[in-house]
Design a protein around this motif. Structure first.
Motif, PDB file in Angstrom:
ATOM      1  N   GLN A  27      58.833 -46.406 -41.062  1.00  0.00           N
ATOM      2  CA  GLN A  27      57.337 -45.849 -40.636  1.00  0.00           C
ATOM      3  C   GLN A  27      57.050 -47.302 -39.703  1.00  0.00           C
ATOM      4  N   SER A  28      57.805 -47.979 -39.722  1.00  0.00           N
ATOM      5  CA  SER A  28      56.898 -48.866 -38.635  1.00  0.00           C
ATOM      6  C   SER A  28      58.414 -50.497 -39.102  1.00  0.00           C
ATOM      7  N   PRO A  29      57.719 -50.925 -38.053  1.00  0.00           N
ATOM      8  CA  PRO A  29      59.313 -52.068 -38.279  1.00  0.00           C
ATOM      9  C   PRO A  29      58.268 -53.227 -39.314  1.00  0.00           C
ATOM     10  N   PHE A  46      58.720 -43.767 -37.551  1.00  0.00           N
ATOM     11  CA  PHE A  46      58.737 -41.948 -38.464  1.00  0.00           C
ATOM     12  C   PHE A  46      58.200 -42.009 -39.532  1.00  0.00           C
ATOM     13  N   ARG A  47      57.345 -40.844 -39.757  1.00  0.00           N
ATOM     14  CA  ARG A  47      56.697 -40.475 -40.871  1.00  0.00           C
ATOM     15  C   ARG A  47      57.269 -39.294 -41.092  1.00  0.00           C
ATOM     16  N   ASP A  48      57.481 -39.184 -42.085  1.00  0.00           N
ATOM     17  CA  ASP A  48      57.473 -36.940 -42.746  1.00  0.00           C
ATOM     18  C   ASP A  48      56.694 -35.947 -43.450  1.00  0.00           C
ATOM     19  N   THR A  55      55.395 -43.090 -31.346  1.00  0.00           N
ATOM     20  CA  THR A  55      55.860 -43.805 -30.564  1.00  0.00           C
ATOM     21  C   THR A  55      54.014 -45.270 -31.216  1.00  0.00           C
ATOM     22  N   GLN A  56      54.389 -46.860 -31.769  1.00  0.00           N
ATOM     23  CA  GLN A  56      53.226 -48.530 -32.006  1.00  0.00           C
ATOM     24  C   GLN A  56      53.979 -49.077 -31.066  1.00  0.00           C
ATOM     25  N   ILE A  57      52.562 -49.962 -29.982  1.00  0.00           N
ATOM     26  CA  ILE A  57      52.852 -51.626 -29.855  1.00  0.00           C
ATOM     27  C   ILE A  57      52.529 -52.073 -31.039  1.00  0.00           C
ATOM     28  N   ASP A  58      54.169 -52.693 -31.362  1.00  0.00           N
ATOM     29  CA  ASP A  58      53.667 -53.566 -33.551  1.00  0.00           C
ATOM     30  C   ASP A  58      53.516 -54.495 -32.321  1.00  0.00           C
ATOM     31  N   CYS A  59      52.478 -55.320 -32.565  1.00  0.00           N
ATOM     32  CA  CYS A  59      52.952 -56.838 -33.002  1.00  0.00           C
ATOM     33  C   CYS A  59      52.671 -57.888 -33.895  1.00  0.00           C
ATOM     34  N   MET A 109      46.059 -50.099 -50.095  1.00  0.00           N
ATOM     35  CA  MET A 109      45.243 -48.864 -49.054  1.00  0.00           C
ATOM     36  C   MET A 109      45.597 -49.108 -47.314  1.00  0.00           C
ATOM     37  N   HIS A 110      46.356 -50.665 -46.936  1.00  0.00           N
ATOM     38  CA  HIS A 110      47.350 -50.806 -45.851  1.00  0.00           C
ATOM     39  C   HIS A 110      48.796 -50.506 -46.054  1.00  0.00           C
ATOM     40  N   HIS A 111      49.404 -51.792 -46.494  1.00  0.00           N
ATOM     41  CA  HIS A 111      50.617 -51.848 -47.073  1.00  0.00           C
ATOM     42  C   HIS A 111      50.951 -53.176 -48.087  1.00  0.00           C
ATOM     43  N   PRO A 112      52.194 -52.844 -49.020  1.00  0.00           N
ATOM     44  CA  PRO A 112      51.325 -54.176 -50.005  1.00  0.00           C
ATOM     45  C   PRO A 112      52.234 -55.262 -49.152  1.00  0.00           C
ATOM     46  N   GLY A 168      44.369 -48.274 -33.988  1.00  0.00           N
ATOM     47  CA  GLY A 168      45.050 -49.627 -34.297  1.00  0.00           C
ATOM     48  C   GLY A 168      44.935 -50.047 -35.953  1.00  0.00           C
ATOM     49  N   GLY A 169      45.656 -50.709 -36.177  1.00  0.00           N
ATOM     50  CA  GLY A 169      45.576 -51.332 -38.098  1.00  0.00           C
ATOM     51  C   GLY A 169      46.192 -52.053 -38.261  1.00  0.00           C
ATOM     52  N   GLY A 170      45.632 -53.370 -38.866  1.00  0.00           N
ATOM     53  CA  GLY A 170      46.902 -54.529 -39.038  1.00  0.00           C
ATOM     54  C   GLY A 170      46.255 -54.973 -40.454  1.00  0.00           C
ATOM     55  N   SER A 171      47.031 -56.277 -40.468  1.00  0.00           N
ATOM     56  CA  SER A 171      46.622 -57.425 -41.752  1.00  0.00           C
ATOM     57  C   SER A 171      46.405 -58.331 -41.662  1.00  0.00           C
ATOM     58  N   ILE A 172      46.199 -59.317 -41.787  1.00  0.00           N
ATOM     59  CA  ILE A 172      46.800 -60.976 -42.844  1.00  0.00           C
ATOM     60  C   ILE A 172      47.986 -60.536 -43.226  1.00  0.00           C
ATOM     61  N   ARG A 173      49.037 -61.226 -43.474  1.00  0.00           N
ATOM     62  CA  ARG A 173      49.792 -61.523 -44.354  1.00  0.00           C
ATOM     63  C   ARG A 173      49.528 -62.432 -45.352  1.00  0.00           C
ATOM     64  N   ILE A 174      50.773 -61.290 -46.619  1.00  0.00           N
ATOM     65  CA  ILE A 174      50.564 -62.257 -47.861  1.00  0.00           C
ATOM     66  C   ILE A 174      52.204 -63.255 -47.395  1.00  0.00           C
ATOM     67  N   GLY A 180      49.313 -59.319 -38.072  1.00  0.00           N
ATOM     68  CA  GLY A 180      49.724 -58.256 -37.113  1.00  0.00           C
ATOM     69  C   GLY A 180      48.751 -57.173 -36.859  1.00  0.00           C
ATOM     70  N   ILE A 181      49.140 -56.200 -35.813  1.00  0.00           N
ATOM     71  CA  ILE A 181      48.884 -54.493 -35.322  1.00  0.00           C
ATOM     72  C   ILE A 181      49.406 -53.858 -35.563  1.00  0.00           C
ATOM     73  N   ALA A 182      49.474 -52.929 -35.665  1.00  0.00           N
ATOM     74  CA  ALA A 182      50.157 -51.972 -34.858  1.00  0.00           C
ATOM     75  C   ALA A 182      49.038 -50.770 -33.926  1.00  0.00           C
ATOM     76  N   PHE A 183      49.435 -50.379 -32.896  1.00  0.00           N
ATOM     77  CA  PHE A 183      48.400 -49.392 -31.999  1.00  0.00           C
ATOM     78  C   PHE A 183      48.951 -48.341 -31.631  1.00  0.00           C
TER      79      PHE A 183
END
Ligand code: ASP
Length: 588
Positions: A195-197, A219-221, A233-237, A445-448, A486-492, A532-535
Motif C-alpha cells: 500500500q506504500s513502502p 496498491f490499495r484495493d 504513484t507516490q513521491i515517497d520520502c 488515523m495515519h498509520h501505526p 501529501g501526508g506524513g509524520s514523525i515516526r516512532i 517522512g512524507i508521501a506526495f
C-alpha cells in the motif's frame, strides 16, 4: 535517420528551401481539385503537406487516397505558405512533397483524434493508444514525465537517494485492503502488494541512508472514485535526524520548486492550521483556501428562542455568502435547499437569512427570530446588506461536513475557485487514533508507525476513552486547493513506544511480533529519529493543471470497476495455473 530529418513541430521560415523527410500520422486531408493538403502529425506538432496535380498527378492521386491515421513518410521541399496559419508554430511553411511512402494504412478510428473527442470514456479507454494520440492527453503524459524529472532533480540536489523497495511484500496495514498474490513455491501463502513502502523506508533510515525517496507505485484495493485508482504513484520520502520543522521546510521547498519550474507559479509561504481549527473553521481537514466563507458557530445566538431544530442541535453553524442577495432568487434558494437535502449531503433542511438591498430581511426562520436577532447573527458572521447567511444544525461532525460541502458548492457556483490560483496549506496535529464503531476498536488515523506528539506520550497509557481520543499525532498533510497532496509524520523510533502504540491499536504482543517483528527488531539496533512524507504524484499532476481527475494523467488507468478496458483485466486464469498455485476458486 532514414525515416525523418525533422519532426512535425520543428520547421520554420528559416528552413525554407531545405529538402526534408518527415514521418507521422495523417491528421486530416483537404482536397481542392488541383491541390491536396495533408496535415501530418507526430508528438511534436503538425506540418502541412501539399501535393500539386500539375506537378505530379500520380503522387497527388496517392495523397487523395490517404485515410485518417495512416502512417506515412514523405520527402520534399520546405516552402513558404501563401496562406499562413498563425495558430500553429509551423504555420508559416509547408512541404512540397516529392515522395510519399505509406508505412502502414489504418482503419477509420472509432472516435475523432482531436482535442475534444467524440468518444465516450469506455471507448477511449478500450482504444487507449488512439486516445493517447490526442494532444490534451499527450500533453498530460508529457507533463507527468517532466514532473518526475524535476522531482528527481530537486531531491537528488538535496542528497536524497532513490532506492527501490520490493513489490512482493507482507501486508502493511494503512487502512485499505491489500491486493494479494499467491506464492507458487510456498503453498497456501501469499504476498501482498505494498500500500506504500512505509516500513521499508523506515528500515532504510535504520540502515543509515539518511535521505530516501522513490517515485513508486502503491496498491490499495479500495472502492474507486474519480481521484482514486487501485494502483497509483507516490513521491515517497523519508529523512533521518529531523524534526517536523525540517520536513515541512524541505517539502515546502520541493513544492515551490515544482510549481515554479513546471508552471511558472511562485508560491509564497505555506500557512499552517491545526486539524481541530481546520474542522472548526472549514468543516474539513483539507480546506480549499482559495476563498473565505469561514464557519461561524452561533449556538449562543440561535438556541433557546423556540426553534426546536436549533434547540435540539449539538451545533448550529453558518457561513456568509457575500453580495449574492440580489442574484439569488427564491427559486435559486429552494434549489440550493434541495441540493443539501440530497442523500449525498444528507442535511434535513437549509436555513437562510437574506439581507436585501432595501434593508429588509427575509429568512426561512423569520417566524422564530426577530429581525434584530437575525441581524445579530449577521454581525457575528460579518454579513452586510446584500449578503446571504446559510446555517445548518445537528450533530457536530455531520453538520460540519454538510456545511463544508455547501461551502464548496457555493464556491463553485460563484466562481471563487479559480483554476490558476493555488493556495497551499499544511494541516498539523491530527488525532493519533480514530474510533471505529463497526469493529469497536481504535485505528491509527495515519498509520501505526506515526509518533504521538511528545507532550502526549505520557498520556498514552490509559483506558480512558476520551483521553485516548484526544491524543495528537506528529502528523501533517499538505493540502492544495482542497486536495490532499501529501501526508506524513514523525515516526516512532523506540521499540517500547512502538509496542505501546500497537497495544492501543488492539494488537496482542504476539500479533505485533508476527506482523512487525522485523521493524521492532530493527528499532533495537540503533534506529535514528526519523520522519517522512508521501506526495500523491498523480494528484499533484492533476491539481497543478487545475483538473479534477487523475485518470487523464495516467497512461493506462483503470475504470470505476478497477478494470483495464484495453487489455480486459482482471480476467479468469487457466485451471492449470490455479493448480500450480495450490488454489481452488469457488464463487458464491
Ligand atoms: N506511507 C504514508 C502514506 O502512504 C506516507 C508517509 O507517512 O510517509 O500515506
Amino acid at each position: 535517420m532514414s525515416y525523418r530529418t525533422h519532426h512535425c513541430g520543428e520547421l520554420r521560415l528559416s528552413d525554407v528551401g531545405k529538402e526534408v523527410k518527415l514521418s507521422g500520422w495523417v491528421q486530416t486531408g483537404r482536397d481542392f481539385g488541383g491541390l491536396t493538403f495533408i496535415d501530418l502529425r507526430d508528438r511534436y506538432g503538425i506540418t502541412q503537406l501539399v501535393f500539386d496535380m500539375d506537378d505530379n498527378a500520380a503522387l497527388s492521386e496517392q495523397a487523395r487516397k490517404l485515410g485518417r491515421e495512416f502512417v506515412v513518410s514523405v520527402e520534399g521541399l520546405v516552402r513558404e505558405r501563401t496562406n499562413k496559419n498563425p495558430n500553429r508554430p509551423t504555420g508559416d511553411i509547408e512541404i512540397e512533397v516529392r515522395n510519399l511512402n505509406v508505412l502502414n494504412p489504418a482503419k477509420t478510428p472509432p472516435f475523432t483524434i482531436e482535442d475534444n473527442s467524440d468518444g465516450g470514456e469506455d471507448l477511449r479507454m478500450k482504444y487507449r493508444y488512439l486516445d493517447l494520440r490526442r494532444t490534451p492527453v499527450q500533453r498530460n503524459i508529457i507533463f507527468r514525465s517532466l514532473l518526475g524529472l524535476e522531482t528527481r532533480k530537486f531531491l537528488s540536489g538535496q542528497n536524497f537517494l532513490e532506492i527501490e523497495t520490493p513489490f512482493l511484500i507482507k501486508s502493511t496495514p494503512e487502512g485499505a485492503r491489500d491486493f494479494v498474490v499467491p506464492s507458487r513455491m510456498n503453498p497456501g501463502q501469499f504476498y501482498a502488494l505494498p500500500q506504500s513502502p512505509q516500513t521499508f523506508k523506515q528500515i532504510l533510515m535504520v540502515a543509515g541512508f539518511d535521505r530516501y525517496f522513490q517515485i513508486v507505485k502503491c496498491f490499495r484495493d479500495e472502492d474507486l472514485r474519480a481521484d482514486r485508482q487501485p494502483e497509483f504513484t507516490q513521491i515517497d520520502c523519508e529523512m533521518a535526524f529531523v524534526t517536523r520543522e525540517d520536513i515541512l521546510n524541505t517539502f515546502e521547498a520541493l513544492t515551490k520548486y515544482l510549481f515554479e519550474s513546471m508552471i511558472g507559479v511562485t508560491l509564497t509561504d505555506f500557512p499552517r492550521m491545526s486539524y481541530d481549527d481546520a474542522l472548526r473553521r472549514f468543516g474539513s481537514d483539507k480546506p480549499d483556501l482559495r476563498f473565505g466563507m469561514e464557519f461561524t458557530e452561533i449556538n449562543s445566538l440561535a438556541q433557546g428562542k423556540g426553534f426546536p431544530v436549533f434547540d435540539d442541535a449539538e451545533l448550529v453553524v453558518g457561513i456568509c455568502a457575500k453580495g449574492i442577495a440580489d442574484q439569488y432568487s427564491n427559486k435559486d434558494l429552494n434549489e440550493l435547499t434541495e441540493w443539501v437535502k440530497r442523500p449525498q449531503i444528507g442535511a434535513k433542511g437549509l436555513v437562510y437569512v437574506k439581507f436585501n438591498g432595501d434593508g429588509s430581511i427575509k429568512s426561512t426562520v423569520g417566524k422564530f427570530f426577530s429581525d434584530d436577532e437575525l441581524r445579530a447573527w449577521g454581525q457575528a458572521m460579518g454579513a452586510e446588506t446584500g449578503d446571504i447567511l446559510f446555517a445548518l444544525s445537528g450533530e457536530t461532525e455531520k453538520t460540519r461536513k454538510q456545511l463544508s460541502e455547501l461551502r464548496l458548492e457555493l464556491g463553485r457556483r460563484l466562481g471563487l475557485m479559480q483554476p490558476g490560483d493555488f493556495k497551499p496549506l499544511w494541516v498539523l496535529d491530527f488525532p493519533l487514533l480514530e474510533w471505529d464503531e463497526d469493529s469497536n476498536r481504535f485505528f491509527a488515523m495515519h498509520h501505526p508507525f506515526t509518533s504521538p506528539k511528545s507532550d502526549d506520550i505520557p498520556r498514552m497509557m490509559t483506558d480512558d476513552f476520551e483521553t485516548l481520543k484526544s491524543l495528537r499525532a506528529d502528523a501533517y498533510d499538505l493540502v492544495i486547493n482542497g486536495t490532499e497532496i501529501g501526508g506524513g509524520s514523525i515516526r516512532i523510533h523506540d521499540r517500547e513506544l512502538q509496542s505501546k502504540n500497537f497495544k492501543l491499536l488492539g494488537f496482542t504482543p504476539e500479533q505485533a511480533e508476527a506482523q512487525f517483528g522485523f521493524l521492532l527488531g530493527a528499532f533495537e539496533f540503533g534506529a535514528p529519529p526519523h520522519g517522512g512524507i508521501a506526495f500523491g504524484f498523480d494528484r499533484l499532476c492533476s491539481v497543478m493543471n487545475g483538473q479534477s481527475s487523475i485518470r487523464d494523467f495516467i497512461a493506462f488507468p483503470k475504470n470505476n470497476m478497477g478494470r483495464d478496458m484495453m487489455i480486459d483485466a482482471p480476467s479468469p486464469v487457466e485451471e492449470g495455473q490455479l493448480q500450480e498455485l495450490h488454489l481452488r476458486v469457488e464463487l458464491d
